[in-house]
Design an enzyme around this catalytic site. Structure first.
Site, PDB file in Angstrom:
ATOM      1  N   LYS A  23      47.455  43.365  -7.503  1.00  0.00           N
ATOM      2  CA  LYS A  23      47.774  42.094  -6.842  1.00  0.00           C
ATOM      3  C   LYS A  23      46.533  41.211  -6.929  1.00  0.00           C
ATOM      4  O   LYS A  23      45.472  41.557  -6.405  1.00  0.00           O
ATOM      5  CB  LYS A  23      48.166  42.373  -5.388  1.00  0.00           C
ATOM      6  CG  LYS A  23      48.570  41.142  -4.610  1.00  0.00           C
ATOM      7  CD  LYS A  23      49.308  41.557  -3.335  1.00  0.00           C
ATOM      8  CE  LYS A  23      49.626  40.382  -2.450  1.00  0.00           C
ATOM      9  NZ  LYS A  23      50.446  40.733  -1.293  1.00  0.00           N
ATOM     10  N   ASP A  34      57.036  40.504   8.863  1.00  0.00           N
ATOM     11  CA  ASP A  34      57.733  39.780   7.793  1.00  0.00           C
ATOM     12  C   ASP A  34      58.638  40.745   7.030  1.00  0.00           C
ATOM     13  O   ASP A  34      58.642  40.781   5.796  1.00  0.00           O
ATOM     14  CB  ASP A  34      56.727  39.104   6.858  1.00  0.00           C
ATOM     15  CG  ASP A  34      57.382  38.013   5.993  1.00  0.00           C
ATOM     16  OD1 ASP A  34      58.489  37.554   6.352  1.00  0.00           O
ATOM     17  OD2 ASP A  34      56.788  37.620   4.970  1.00  0.00           O
TER      18      ASP A  34
HETATM   19  P1  ATP Z   1      54.567  36.437   0.034  1.00  0.00           P
HETATM   20  O1  ATP Z   1      54.772  35.139  -0.650  1.00  0.00           O
HETATM   21  O2  ATP Z   1      55.815  37.129   0.453  1.00  0.00           O
HETATM   22  O3  ATP Z   1      53.522  36.404   1.110  1.00  0.00           O
HETATM   23  P2  ATP Z   1      52.607  37.760  -1.540  1.00  0.00           P
HETATM   24  O4  ATP Z   1      51.916  36.597  -2.171  1.00  0.00           O
HETATM   25  O5  ATP Z   1      51.873  38.429  -0.448  1.00  0.00           O
HETATM   26  O6  ATP Z   1      54.040  37.392  -1.103  1.00  0.00           O
HETATM   27  P3  ATP Z   1      53.745  40.214  -2.485  1.00  0.00           P
HETATM   28  O7  ATP Z   1      54.985  40.023  -1.677  1.00  0.00           O
HETATM   29  O8  ATP Z   1      52.861  41.326  -2.060  1.00  0.00           O
HETATM   30  O9  ATP Z   1      52.934  38.856  -2.634  1.00  0.00           O
HETATM   31  O10 ATP Z   1      54.120  40.455  -4.018  1.00  0.00           O
HETATM   32  C1  ATP Z   1      54.896  39.512  -4.728  1.00  0.00           C
HETATM   33  C2  ATP Z   1      55.944  40.232  -5.542  1.00  0.00           C
HETATM   34  O11 ATP Z   1      55.292  41.090  -6.500  1.00  0.00           O
HETATM   35  C3  ATP Z   1      56.837  41.159  -4.740  1.00  0.00           C
HETATM   36  O12 ATP Z   1      57.899  40.468  -4.130  1.00  0.00           O
HETATM   37  C4  ATP Z   1      57.280  42.154  -5.804  1.00  0.00           C
HETATM   38  O13 ATP Z   1      58.301  41.609  -6.606  1.00  0.00           O
HETATM   39  C5  ATP Z   1      56.036  42.279  -6.690  1.00  0.00           C
HETATM   40  N1  ATP Z   1      55.213  43.417  -6.252  1.00  0.00           N
HETATM   41  C6  ATP Z   1      54.302  43.416  -5.258  1.00  0.00           C
HETATM   42  N2  ATP Z   1      53.739  44.618  -5.115  1.00  0.00           N
HETATM   43  C7  ATP Z   1      54.300  45.418  -6.034  1.00  0.00           C
HETATM   44  C8  ATP Z   1      54.135  46.804  -6.376  1.00  0.00           C
HETATM   45  N3  ATP Z   1      53.279  47.569  -5.736  1.00  0.00           N
HETATM   46  N4  ATP Z   1      54.891  47.305  -7.379  1.00  0.00           N
HETATM   47  C9  ATP Z   1      55.782  46.513  -8.031  1.00  0.00           C
HETATM   48  N5  ATP Z   1      55.979  45.206  -7.757  1.00  0.00           N
HETATM   49  C10 ATP Z   1      55.256  44.654  -6.770  1.00  0.00           C
END
Ligand code: ATP
Ligand code: MG
Length: 517
Positions: free
Chosen positions: A85, A179
Protein backbone atom coordinates in the site's frame (compact mmCIF):
# COMPACT_ATOMS: atom_id res chain seq x y z
CA UNK A 1 -37.92 7.38 -5.17
CA UNK A 2 -35.06 6.02 -7.28
CA UNK A 3 -33.62 2.72 -6.19
CA UNK A 4 -29.86 3.01 -5.94
CA UNK A 5 -29.23 -0.50 -4.86
CA UNK A 6 -28.36 -1.48 -8.40
CA UNK A 7 -25.79 1.35 -8.60
CA UNK A 8 -24.39 0.21 -5.32
CA UNK A 9 -23.98 -3.34 -6.47
CA UNK A 10 -22.51 -2.20 -9.74
CA UNK A 11 -19.73 -0.55 -7.77
CA UNK A 12 -20.98 3.01 -7.57
CA UNK A 13 -18.76 4.62 -4.99
CA UNK A 14 -20.09 4.99 -1.52
CA UNK A 15 -18.52 7.85 0.38
CA UNK A 16 -16.47 7.88 3.50
CA UNK A 17 -16.77 10.53 6.19
CA UNK A 18 -13.38 11.36 7.61
CA UNK A 19 -12.69 13.15 10.83
CA UNK A 20 -11.78 16.75 10.07
CA UNK A 21 -8.05 17.34 9.63
CA UNK A 22 -6.40 18.81 12.72
CA UNK A 23 -6.00 22.23 11.13
CA UNK A 24 -9.49 22.37 9.67
CA UNK A 25 -12.26 24.36 11.26
CA UNK A 26 -14.92 22.88 9.00
CA UNK A 27 -17.01 19.88 9.92
CA UNK A 28 -16.32 16.46 8.47
CA UNK A 29 -14.97 16.44 4.97
CA UNK A 30 -16.34 13.82 2.62
CA UNK A 31 -14.38 11.87 0.12
CA UNK A 32 -15.07 8.94 -2.12
CA UNK A 33 -14.26 5.52 -0.85
CA UNK A 34 -12.08 3.37 -3.07
CA UNK A 35 -13.37 1.66 -6.13
CA UNK A 36 -11.74 -1.49 -7.40
CA UNK A 37 -9.30 -0.45 -10.07
CA UNK A 38 -8.38 -2.50 -13.11
CA UNK A 39 -4.96 -4.03 -13.13
CA UNK A 40 -2.42 -1.66 -14.55
CA UNK A 41 1.32 -1.31 -14.36
CA UNK A 42 3.02 1.36 -12.29
CA UNK A 43 3.63 4.31 -14.64
CA UNK A 44 7.32 4.07 -13.91
CA UNK A 45 7.27 0.47 -15.11
CA UNK A 46 6.30 1.54 -18.60
CA UNK A 47 9.90 1.58 -19.78
CA UNK A 48 10.14 -2.06 -18.77
CA UNK A 49 12.12 -1.02 -15.72
CA UNK A 50 11.60 -3.10 -12.62
CA UNK A 51 10.37 -1.14 -9.63
CA UNK A 52 12.04 -2.25 -6.45
CA UNK A 53 10.89 -1.07 -3.05
CA UNK A 54 13.26 -2.32 -0.37
CA UNK A 55 13.32 -6.09 -0.74
CA UNK A 56 10.13 -6.13 -2.88
CA UNK A 57 9.60 -6.10 -6.63
CA UNK A 58 6.41 -4.22 -7.41
CA UNK A 59 3.81 -5.71 -9.75
CA UNK A 60 0.27 -4.91 -10.88
CA UNK A 61 -2.17 -2.50 -9.30
CA UNK A 62 -4.66 -4.27 -7.03
CA UNK A 63 -6.83 -1.37 -5.95
CA UNK A 64 -7.05 2.33 -5.25
CA UNK A 65 -8.20 4.17 -2.17
CA UNK A 66 -8.60 7.90 -1.81
CA UNK A 67 -4.99 8.32 -0.69
CA UNK A 68 -3.39 5.01 -1.44
CA UNK A 69 -2.62 2.74 -4.33
CA UNK A 70 -2.20 -0.91 -3.54
CA UNK A 71 0.11 -3.08 -5.66
CA UNK A 72 0.96 -6.72 -5.82
CA UNK A 73 4.61 -7.17 -4.82
CA UNK A 74 6.99 -10.06 -4.40
CA UNK A 75 9.86 -10.42 -1.94
CA UNK A 76 12.96 -10.80 -4.07
CA UNK A 77 14.61 -13.12 -1.56
CA UNK A 78 11.81 -15.42 -0.43
CA UNK A 79 9.37 -15.05 -3.34
CA UNK A 80 6.55 -14.26 -0.87
CA UNK A 81 3.67 -12.34 -2.46
CA UNK A 82 2.39 -9.34 -0.54
CA UNK A 83 0.24 -6.27 -1.11
CA UNK A 84 2.11 -2.97 -1.04
CA UNK A 85 0.00 0.00 0.00
CA UNK A 86 1.74 3.13 -1.27
CA UNK A 87 0.92 6.49 0.30
CA UNK A 88 2.30 9.89 -0.57
CA UNK A 89 3.59 11.73 2.52
CA UNK A 90 3.01 15.05 0.78
CA UNK A 91 -0.65 14.32 0.01
CA UNK A 92 -1.29 13.03 3.49
CA UNK A 93 0.24 16.08 5.12
CA UNK A 94 -1.55 18.45 2.72
CA UNK A 95 -4.92 16.84 3.40
CA UNK A 96 -4.38 16.57 7.15
CA UNK A 97 -4.91 12.81 7.01
CA UNK A 98 -1.48 11.68 8.17
CA UNK A 99 -3.22 10.63 11.38
CA UNK A 100 -5.16 8.00 9.45
CA UNK A 101 -1.96 6.20 8.45
CA UNK A 102 -0.70 6.52 11.95
CA UNK A 103 -3.89 4.97 13.29
CA UNK A 104 -3.78 2.26 10.65
CA UNK A 105 -0.24 1.29 11.64
CA UNK A 106 -1.01 1.42 15.38
CA UNK A 107 -4.18 -0.61 15.02
CA UNK A 108 -2.74 -3.27 12.74
CA UNK A 109 0.38 -3.69 14.84
CA UNK A 110 -1.80 -4.34 17.84
CA UNK A 111 -3.91 -7.03 16.19
CA UNK A 112 -3.08 -10.60 15.28
CA UNK A 113 -6.18 -12.55 14.20
CA UNK A 114 -6.88 -14.96 11.31
CA UNK A 115 -9.57 -12.64 9.95
CA UNK A 116 -7.65 -9.38 10.20
CA UNK A 117 -5.22 -8.41 7.48
CA UNK A 118 -1.66 -8.57 8.79
CA UNK A 119 0.66 -5.62 8.53
CA UNK A 120 3.99 -7.27 7.73
CA UNK A 121 6.24 -4.26 7.57
CA UNK A 122 6.35 -0.51 7.15
CA UNK A 123 8.89 1.06 4.80
CA UNK A 124 9.48 4.66 3.90
CA UNK A 125 11.27 6.70 1.29
CA UNK A 126 11.70 10.44 1.30
CA UNK A 127 8.24 11.05 -0.15
CA UNK A 128 6.31 7.83 0.37
CA UNK A 129 5.17 5.40 2.99
CA UNK A 130 4.82 1.75 2.07
CA UNK A 131 2.66 -0.57 4.13
CA UNK A 132 3.58 -4.16 3.39
CA UNK A 133 0.35 -6.12 3.86
CA UNK A 134 -0.68 -9.72 3.71
CA UNK A 135 -2.03 -10.33 0.19
CA UNK A 136 -5.78 -10.95 -0.11
CA UNK A 137 -5.93 -12.70 -3.50
CA UNK A 138 -9.73 -12.95 -3.51
CA UNK A 139 -10.13 -9.15 -3.62
CA UNK A 140 -13.04 -7.31 -2.07
CA UNK A 141 -16.11 -9.04 -0.65
CA UNK A 142 -17.87 -6.26 -2.52
CA UNK A 143 -16.86 -7.74 -5.88
CA UNK A 144 -18.15 -11.16 -4.80
CA UNK A 145 -21.53 -9.49 -4.25
CA UNK A 146 -21.38 -7.79 -7.61
CA UNK A 147 -20.99 -11.16 -9.27
CA UNK A 148 -23.75 -12.98 -7.37
CA UNK A 149 -26.01 -10.10 -6.39
CA UNK A 150 -26.53 -11.57 -2.96
CA UNK A 151 -25.61 -14.61 -0.95
CA UNK A 152 -27.76 -17.37 0.48
CA UNK A 153 -28.01 -17.33 4.26
CA UNK A 154 -25.87 -20.47 4.42
CA UNK A 155 -23.09 -18.75 2.47
CA UNK A 156 -23.45 -15.46 4.33
CA UNK A 157 -23.34 -17.05 7.79
CA UNK A 158 -19.69 -18.24 7.81
CA UNK A 159 -18.60 -14.89 6.42
CA UNK A 160 -20.50 -13.15 9.20
CA UNK A 161 -18.99 -15.50 11.81
CA UNK A 162 -15.54 -14.45 10.63
CA UNK A 163 -16.45 -10.78 10.59
CA UNK A 164 -17.82 -10.91 14.13
CA UNK A 165 -14.83 -12.89 15.34
CA UNK A 166 -12.44 -10.25 13.95
CA UNK A 167 -14.50 -7.33 15.24
CA UNK A 168 -14.96 -8.79 18.74
CA UNK A 169 -11.25 -9.58 18.91
CA UNK A 170 -10.32 -6.04 17.83
CA UNK A 171 -12.66 -4.61 20.47
CA UNK A 172 -11.15 -6.55 23.36
CA UNK A 173 -7.79 -5.27 22.16
CA UNK A 174 -8.99 -1.67 22.23
CA UNK A 175 -9.36 -1.18 18.46
CA UNK A 176 -12.65 -0.02 16.91
CA UNK A 177 -12.72 -0.09 13.12
CA UNK A 178 -15.39 2.56 12.39
CA UNK A 179 -15.50 1.97 8.64
CA UNK A 180 -16.80 -1.57 8.25
CA UNK A 181 -18.27 -2.08 4.79
CA UNK A 182 -17.88 -4.70 2.05
CA UNK A 183 -15.14 -2.69 0.28
CA UNK A 184 -12.97 -3.01 3.38
CA UNK A 185 -13.62 -6.72 3.77
CA UNK A 186 -11.19 -8.67 1.62
CA UNK A 187 -11.07 -12.35 0.75
CA UNK A 188 -7.94 -14.43 1.05
CA UNK A 189 -8.63 -16.45 -2.12
CA UNK A 190 -11.21 -17.20 -4.81
CA UNK A 191 -12.54 -20.42 -3.28
CA UNK A 192 -16.23 -21.02 -2.53
CA UNK A 193 -15.62 -20.58 1.20
CA UNK A 194 -12.92 -17.95 1.33
CA UNK A 195 -11.35 -16.66 4.49
CA UNK A 196 -12.40 -13.12 5.30
CA UNK A 197 -9.81 -10.43 6.09
CA UNK A 198 -10.88 -7.16 7.66
CA UNK A 199 -8.74 -4.34 6.24
CA UNK A 200 -8.32 -0.56 6.14
CA UNK A 201 -8.01 0.56 9.75
CA UNK A 202 -7.42 4.17 8.66
CA UNK A 203 -10.45 5.39 10.61
CA UNK A 204 -9.96 3.13 13.59
CA UNK A 205 -10.31 4.48 17.09
CA UNK A 206 -7.80 3.14 19.53
CA UNK A 207 -8.41 3.03 23.25
CA UNK A 208 -5.63 4.62 25.26
CA UNK A 209 -4.50 1.45 26.86
CA UNK A 210 -4.12 -2.07 25.66
CA UNK A 211 -6.93 -4.08 27.13
CA UNK A 212 -4.50 -6.98 27.00
CA UNK A 213 -2.90 -7.17 30.35
CA UNK A 214 -0.05 -9.56 30.90
CA UNK A 215 -0.40 -11.67 34.05
CA UNK A 216 -3.68 -10.02 34.97
CA UNK A 217 -7.37 -10.29 34.23
CA UNK A 218 -9.27 -7.75 32.21
CA UNK A 219 -10.40 -4.98 34.49
CA UNK A 220 -14.08 -4.30 34.81
CA UNK A 221 -14.26 -1.07 32.84
CA UNK A 222 -16.87 0.91 31.05
CA UNK A 223 -16.38 1.17 27.30
CA UNK A 224 -14.27 4.04 25.98
CA UNK A 225 -16.38 6.72 24.32
CA UNK A 226 -15.47 8.54 21.11
CA UNK A 227 -16.80 11.66 19.44
CA UNK A 228 -15.41 11.73 15.93
CA UNK A 229 -18.02 11.57 13.20
CA UNK A 230 -16.61 9.26 10.57
CA UNK A 231 -17.42 6.23 8.49
CA UNK A 232 -19.42 5.66 5.34
CA UNK A 233 -22.91 7.21 5.54
CA UNK A 234 -24.94 4.13 4.64
CA UNK A 235 -23.05 2.07 7.24
CA UNK A 236 -22.81 4.60 10.06
CA UNK A 237 -24.72 4.07 13.31
CA UNK A 238 -27.30 6.70 14.34
CA UNK A 239 -25.46 7.65 17.54
CA UNK A 240 -22.31 8.49 15.53
CA UNK A 241 -24.38 11.00 13.56
CA UNK A 242 -25.81 12.51 16.74
CA UNK A 243 -22.57 14.35 17.64
CA UNK A 244 -22.66 12.89 21.16
CA UNK A 245 -19.98 10.60 22.64
CA UNK A 246 -20.61 7.06 21.48
CA UNK A 247 -19.51 3.53 22.28
CA UNK A 248 -17.50 2.64 19.17
CA UNK A 249 -17.95 -1.10 19.81
CA UNK A 250 -21.73 -0.78 19.49
CA UNK A 251 -21.28 1.47 16.45
CA UNK A 252 -19.17 -1.25 14.78
CA UNK A 253 -21.91 -3.78 15.51
CA UNK A 254 -24.44 -1.57 13.73
CA UNK A 255 -22.14 -1.52 10.66
CA UNK A 256 -21.87 -5.32 10.91
CA UNK A 257 -25.66 -5.40 10.78
CA UNK A 258 -25.68 -3.30 7.60
CA UNK A 259 -23.03 -5.58 6.06
CA UNK A 260 -25.09 -8.66 6.96
CA UNK A 261 -28.20 -7.11 5.45
CA UNK A 262 -26.31 -6.28 2.23
CA UNK A 263 -24.95 -9.84 2.03
CA UNK A 264 -28.35 -11.50 2.16
CA UNK A 265 -30.54 -8.82 0.57
CA UNK A 266 -28.21 -7.59 -2.18
CA UNK A 267 -28.98 -3.95 -1.43
CA UNK A 268 -28.54 -1.46 1.38
CA UNK A 269 -31.05 -1.28 4.25
CA UNK A 270 -30.81 2.52 4.35
CA UNK A 271 -30.49 4.31 1.06
CA UNK A 272 -31.43 7.74 -0.19
CA UNK A 273 -29.73 10.09 -2.65
CA UNK A 274 -30.46 12.92 -0.23
CA UNK A 275 -28.03 12.73 2.68
CA UNK A 276 -30.41 14.29 5.22
CA UNK A 277 -33.16 11.87 4.24
CA UNK A 278 -30.66 9.03 4.55
CA UNK A 279 -29.68 10.16 8.04
CA UNK A 280 -33.36 10.35 9.04
CA UNK A 281 -33.92 6.77 7.89
CA UNK A 282 -30.85 5.61 9.80
CA UNK A 283 -31.83 7.41 13.00
CA UNK A 284 -35.31 5.84 12.88
CA UNK A 285 -33.88 2.48 11.75
CA UNK A 286 -36.37 2.53 8.89
CA UNK A 287 -35.61 -0.64 6.97
CA UNK A 288 -37.53 -3.64 5.70
CA UNK A 289 -36.14 -7.11 5.33
CA UNK A 290 -36.79 -8.74 1.96
CA UNK A 291 -39.37 -11.54 2.03
CA UNK A 292 -36.78 -14.31 1.58
CA UNK A 293 -35.03 -13.53 4.87
CA UNK A 294 -35.66 -16.23 7.51
CA UNK A 295 -37.37 -15.34 10.83
CA UNK A 296 -34.18 -16.03 12.83
CA UNK A 297 -32.16 -13.71 10.65
CA UNK A 298 -34.89 -11.04 10.76
CA UNK A 299 -34.67 -11.13 14.53
CA UNK A 300 -30.87 -10.83 14.51
CA UNK A 301 -30.93 -7.95 12.01
CA UNK A 302 -33.51 -6.19 14.19
CA UNK A 303 -31.19 -6.54 17.21
CA UNK A 304 -28.13 -5.32 15.29
CA UNK A 305 -29.93 -2.43 13.64
CA UNK A 306 -31.46 -1.19 16.89
CA UNK A 307 -31.13 2.62 16.87
CA UNK A 308 -30.68 2.59 20.66
CA UNK A 309 -27.05 1.52 21.27
CA UNK A 310 -27.90 0.47 24.83
CA UNK A 311 -30.47 -2.01 23.56
CA UNK A 312 -28.40 -3.15 20.57
CA UNK A 313 -26.98 -6.63 20.78
CA UNK A 314 -23.35 -6.89 21.89
CA UNK A 315 -20.64 -9.16 20.50
CA UNK A 316 -20.89 -11.28 23.65
CA UNK A 317 -24.66 -11.71 23.31
CA UNK A 318 -24.67 -12.54 19.62
CA UNK A 319 -23.44 -16.09 20.19
CA UNK A 320 -26.82 -16.88 21.79
CA UNK A 321 -28.77 -15.92 18.67
CA UNK A 322 -30.15 -19.03 16.88
CA UNK A 323 -29.20 -17.78 13.39
CA UNK A 324 -25.63 -17.04 14.48
CA UNK A 325 -25.21 -20.26 16.48
CA UNK A 326 -25.84 -22.48 13.48
CA UNK A 327 -22.54 -24.09 12.41
CA UNK A 328 -20.61 -22.02 14.95
CA UNK A 329 -17.79 -23.58 16.92
CA UNK A 330 -18.68 -21.56 20.01
CA UNK A 331 -15.59 -22.58 22.00
CA UNK A 332 -13.27 -21.62 19.18
CA UNK A 333 -15.14 -18.37 18.68
CA UNK A 334 -14.80 -17.56 22.39
CA UNK A 335 -11.11 -18.49 22.52
CA UNK A 336 -10.21 -16.43 19.45
CA UNK A 337 -11.99 -13.36 20.72
CA UNK A 338 -10.55 -13.60 24.21
CA UNK A 339 -7.67 -11.20 24.91
CA UNK A 340 -4.29 -12.78 24.41
CA UNK A 341 -1.09 -12.17 26.22
CA UNK A 342 0.87 -13.02 23.11
CA UNK A 343 0.30 -9.59 21.58
CA UNK A 344 2.51 -7.87 24.08
CA UNK A 345 4.75 -10.73 25.03
CA UNK A 346 5.13 -11.81 21.41
CA UNK A 347 6.24 -8.32 20.53
CA UNK A 348 8.74 -8.39 23.35
CA UNK A 349 9.98 -11.86 22.44
CA UNK A 350 10.43 -10.90 18.80
CA UNK A 351 12.57 -7.94 19.78
CA UNK A 352 14.50 -9.62 22.54
CA UNK A 353 14.82 -13.07 20.97
CA UNK A 354 13.71 -14.41 24.31
CA UNK A 355 12.58 -17.78 23.07
CA UNK A 356 15.03 -19.68 25.21
CA UNK A 357 16.53 -21.46 22.23
CA UNK A 358 17.95 -18.36 20.60
CA UNK A 359 21.72 -18.17 20.61
CA UNK A 360 23.26 -15.02 21.89
CA UNK A 361 25.56 -13.43 19.44
CA UNK A 362 27.41 -10.21 18.81
CA UNK A 363 26.74 -7.97 15.85
CA UNK A 364 23.02 -8.41 16.04
CA UNK A 365 22.22 -5.57 13.66
CA UNK A 366 21.95 -6.15 9.95
CA UNK A 367 22.23 -3.67 7.10
CA UNK A 368 18.53 -2.87 7.22
CA UNK A 369 18.70 -2.03 10.90
CA UNK A 370 21.51 0.39 10.21
CA UNK A 371 19.80 1.96 7.20
CA UNK A 372 16.68 2.37 9.31
CA UNK A 373 18.66 4.71 11.53
CA UNK A 374 18.44 7.33 8.80
CA UNK A 375 15.82 9.95 9.64
CA UNK A 376 14.74 10.03 6.01
CA UNK A 377 13.66 6.40 6.21
CA UNK A 378 12.18 6.36 9.64
CA UNK A 379 8.51 7.12 9.96
CA UNK A 380 8.74 8.69 13.35
CA UNK A 381 10.21 11.83 11.77
CA UNK A 382 7.25 11.99 9.41
CA UNK A 383 4.83 12.10 12.28
CA UNK A 384 6.81 14.53 14.42
CA UNK A 385 5.05 17.79 15.08
CA UNK A 386 1.62 16.52 14.07
CA UNK A 387 -1.14 17.04 16.58
CA UNK A 388 -2.74 13.63 16.54
CA UNK A 389 -5.21 11.95 18.81
CA UNK A 390 -3.61 8.54 18.89
CA UNK A 391 0.00 8.26 19.89
CA UNK A 392 2.27 6.35 17.55
CA UNK A 393 4.75 4.29 19.51
CA UNK A 394 7.70 6.59 20.02
CA UNK A 395 11.00 5.04 19.11
CA UNK A 396 14.54 6.12 19.80
CA UNK A 397 17.84 4.38 19.32
CA UNK A 398 21.33 5.30 20.33
CA UNK A 399 24.65 3.61 20.77
CA UNK A 400 26.15 3.50 24.23
CA UNK A 401 29.60 2.70 25.50
CA UNK A 402 28.19 1.53 28.86
CA UNK A 403 27.65 -2.11 29.72
CA UNK A 404 24.18 -3.67 29.46
CA UNK A 405 24.09 -4.04 33.24
CA UNK A 406 24.83 -0.36 33.77
CA UNK A 407 22.17 0.68 31.29
CA UNK A 408 19.54 -1.59 32.82
CA UNK A 409 20.36 -0.33 36.31
CA UNK A 410 19.73 3.22 35.07
CA UNK A 411 16.47 2.14 33.44
CA UNK A 412 15.36 0.73 36.81
CA UNK A 413 16.40 3.90 38.62
CA UNK A 414 14.40 6.05 36.17
CA UNK A 415 11.33 3.82 36.57
CA UNK A 416 11.62 3.85 40.36
CA UNK A 417 10.72 7.55 40.31
CA UNK A 418 7.38 6.84 38.58
CA UNK A 419 4.35 5.92 40.61
CA UNK A 420 3.11 2.39 39.99
CA UNK A 421 5.73 1.62 37.34
CA UNK A 422 7.41 -1.77 37.41
CA UNK A 423 10.35 -3.10 35.44
CA UNK A 424 10.53 -6.64 34.06
CA UNK A 425 14.01 -7.62 32.95
CA UNK A 426 14.05 -9.64 29.75
CA UNK A 427 16.35 -11.71 27.62
CA UNK A 428 19.91 -12.77 28.11
CA UNK A 429 23.19 -10.99 28.04
CA UNK A 430 23.71 -10.69 24.29
CA UNK A 431 20.18 -9.43 23.65
CA UNK A 432 18.75 -8.10 26.84
CA UNK A 433 16.13 -5.57 27.72
CA UNK A 434 13.41 -4.46 30.03
CA UNK A 435 9.67 -3.92 29.81
CA UNK A 436 8.54 -0.92 31.82
CA UNK A 437 4.90 -1.41 32.74
CA UNK A 438 2.30 0.92 34.24
CA UNK A 439 -0.03 0.23 37.17
CA UNK A 440 -2.46 -1.85 35.06
CA UNK A 441 0.33 -3.88 33.46
CA UNK A 442 0.23 -1.86 30.26
CA UNK A 443 3.46 -1.38 28.35
CA UNK A 444 4.98 2.06 28.92
CA UNK A 445 8.37 1.55 27.28
CA UNK A 446 10.16 -1.47 25.90
CA UNK A 447 13.94 -1.20 26.09
CA UNK A 448 16.01 -3.55 23.98
CA UNK A 449 19.79 -3.76 24.16
CA UNK A 450 21.80 -5.30 21.37
CA UNK A 451 25.51 -5.82 21.75
CA UNK A 452 27.36 -4.51 18.72
CA UNK A 453 30.84 -5.54 19.84
CA UNK A 454 32.77 -5.78 23.09
CA UNK A 455 32.54 -2.03 23.75
CA UNK A 456 29.29 -0.86 22.21
CA UNK A 457 25.61 -1.54 22.84
CA UNK A 458 22.70 -0.40 20.66
CA UNK A 459 19.86 0.81 22.89
CA UNK A 460 16.38 0.78 21.34
CA UNK A 461 13.41 2.22 23.17
CA UNK A 462 9.82 2.01 22.01
CA UNK A 463 6.76 3.23 23.87
CA UNK A 464 3.44 1.51 24.37
CA UNK A 465 0.39 3.26 23.03
CA UNK A 466 -0.76 5.18 26.11
CA UNK A 467 -0.74 8.96 26.41
CA UNK A 468 2.31 10.41 28.10
CA UNK A 469 4.62 7.49 27.36
CA UNK A 470 6.54 9.52 24.78
CA UNK A 471 7.06 12.31 27.34
CA UNK A 472 8.39 9.86 29.89
CA UNK A 473 10.76 8.36 27.32
CA UNK A 474 12.09 11.72 26.11
CA UNK A 475 12.15 13.69 29.30
CA UNK A 476 13.09 11.16 31.95
CA UNK A 477 14.31 7.86 30.59
CA UNK A 478 16.50 9.06 27.75
CA UNK A 479 18.39 11.66 29.84
CA UNK A 480 18.89 9.07 32.59
CA UNK A 481 20.67 6.74 30.20
CA UNK A 482 23.53 9.13 29.49
CA UNK A 483 25.33 10.18 26.34
CA UNK A 484 25.46 8.36 23.05
CA UNK A 485 28.46 7.37 21.04
CA UNK A 486 28.44 8.60 17.46
CA UNK A 487 24.73 8.36 16.57
CA UNK A 488 21.63 9.00 16.90
CA UNK A 489 18.23 10.20 17.87
CA UNK A 490 16.10 9.03 14.97
CA UNK A 491 12.96 10.80 16.05
CA UNK A 492 14.33 14.31 16.05
CA UNK A 493 14.56 15.79 12.61
CA UNK A 494 11.05 15.46 11.16
CA UNK A 495 10.20 14.85 7.55
CA UNK A 496 9.77 18.45 6.53
CA UNK A 497 13.21 19.46 7.76
CA UNK A 498 16.43 18.68 5.96
CA UNK A 499 16.88 14.98 5.41
CA UNK A 500 20.09 13.22 4.58
CA UNK A 501 20.41 12.24 0.98
CA UNK A 502 19.92 8.55 1.60
CA UNK A 503 17.09 7.03 -0.35
CA UNK A 504 16.67 3.31 -0.39
CA UNK A 505 13.87 2.98 -2.89
CA UNK A 506 12.98 4.09 -6.38
CA UNK A 507 10.61 6.99 -6.11
CA UNK A 508 7.49 6.41 -8.25
CA UNK A 509 6.62 9.47 -10.29
CA UNK A 510 4.61 11.84 -8.02
CA UNK A 511 2.50 13.05 -10.93
CA UNK A 512 1.33 9.52 -11.61
CA UNK A 513 -0.69 9.35 -8.41
CA UNK A 514 -4.37 10.00 -8.73
CA UNK A 515 -6.60 11.48 -6.13
CA UNK A 516 -10.29 11.04 -6.12
CA UNK A 517 -10.78 13.59 -3.41
P1 ATP B 1 -10.23 4.24 1.68
O1 ATP B 1 -10.43 5.16 0.53
O2 ATP B 1 -11.33 3.26 1.89
O3 ATP B 1 -9.79 4.92 2.94
P2 ATP B 1 -7.53 3.39 1.43
O4 ATP B 1 -6.94 4.54 0.68
O5 ATP B 1 -7.20 3.33 2.87
O6 ATP B 1 -9.05 3.30 1.21
P3 ATP B 1 -7.52 0.54 1.15
O7 ATP B 1 -8.99 0.45 1.38
O8 ATP B 1 -6.66 -0.02 2.22
O9 ATP B 1 -7.08 2.02 0.78
O10 ATP B 1 -7.13 -0.19 -0.21
C1 ATP B 1 -7.73 0.20 -1.43
C2 ATP B 1 -8.12 -1.03 -2.21
O11 ATP B 1 -6.93 -1.80 -2.52
C3 ATP B 1 -9.02 -2.00 -1.46
O12 ATP B 1 -10.37 -1.62 -1.53
C4 ATP B 1 -8.70 -3.32 -2.16
O13 ATP B 1 -9.38 -3.40 -3.39
C5 ATP B 1 -7.21 -3.18 -2.48
N1 ATP B 1 -6.41 -3.79 -1.41
C6 ATP B 1 -6.04 -3.21 -0.25
N2 ATP B 1 -5.32 -4.05 0.50
C7 ATP B 1 -5.22 -5.20 -0.18
C8 ATP B 1 -4.59 -6.46 0.09
N3 ATP B 1 -3.94 -6.67 1.21
N4 ATP B 1 -4.70 -7.43 -0.85
C9 ATP B 1 -5.39 -7.21 -2.00
N5 ATP B 1 -6.00 -6.05 -2.31
C10 ATP B 1 -5.92 -5.04 -1.42
MG1 MG C 1 -10.79 1.19 1.97
Amino acid sequence: MPDHSADYLAGAPSRTLHPPPPSSSSSSSIRKSPSAAPSSPLPCQSGGKKVIVGPYEVGRLLGCGAFAKVYHARHTGTGQSVALKVLSKHKLLRSGLAGNVRREICAMRRLCHPNILRLLDVLASRSRIYLVLELAKGGELFSRLTGRGRLTEDLARPIFHQLLSAVAYAHVHGVFHRDLKPENLLLLDDSAHPRLKVSDFGLAAIADQLLVLPHRHLPDRSPPLFRTICGTPAYVAPEVLSCRPYDAAKADLWSCGVVLFVLVAGYLPFNDPNLMALYRKICRAEFRCPRWVSPDLRRLLGRLLDPDPAGRISAAEIVHEPWFRKGLDADRFASVTRPHRHDLDGRIASKIGDSGSEEDRDGDLNAFDLIALSPSLDLSGFFAGLELATPLPWRERFISGDSAEEILARVEAAAAGEEGMTVRRLGKEGRAGAALEGPAGELVVLVVLRRLNRELVMVEMETGVGDGNGDFLRERLRPALGGSVGVTDIRGSGSTGSEPDLVLFDEPDESSSTSSS
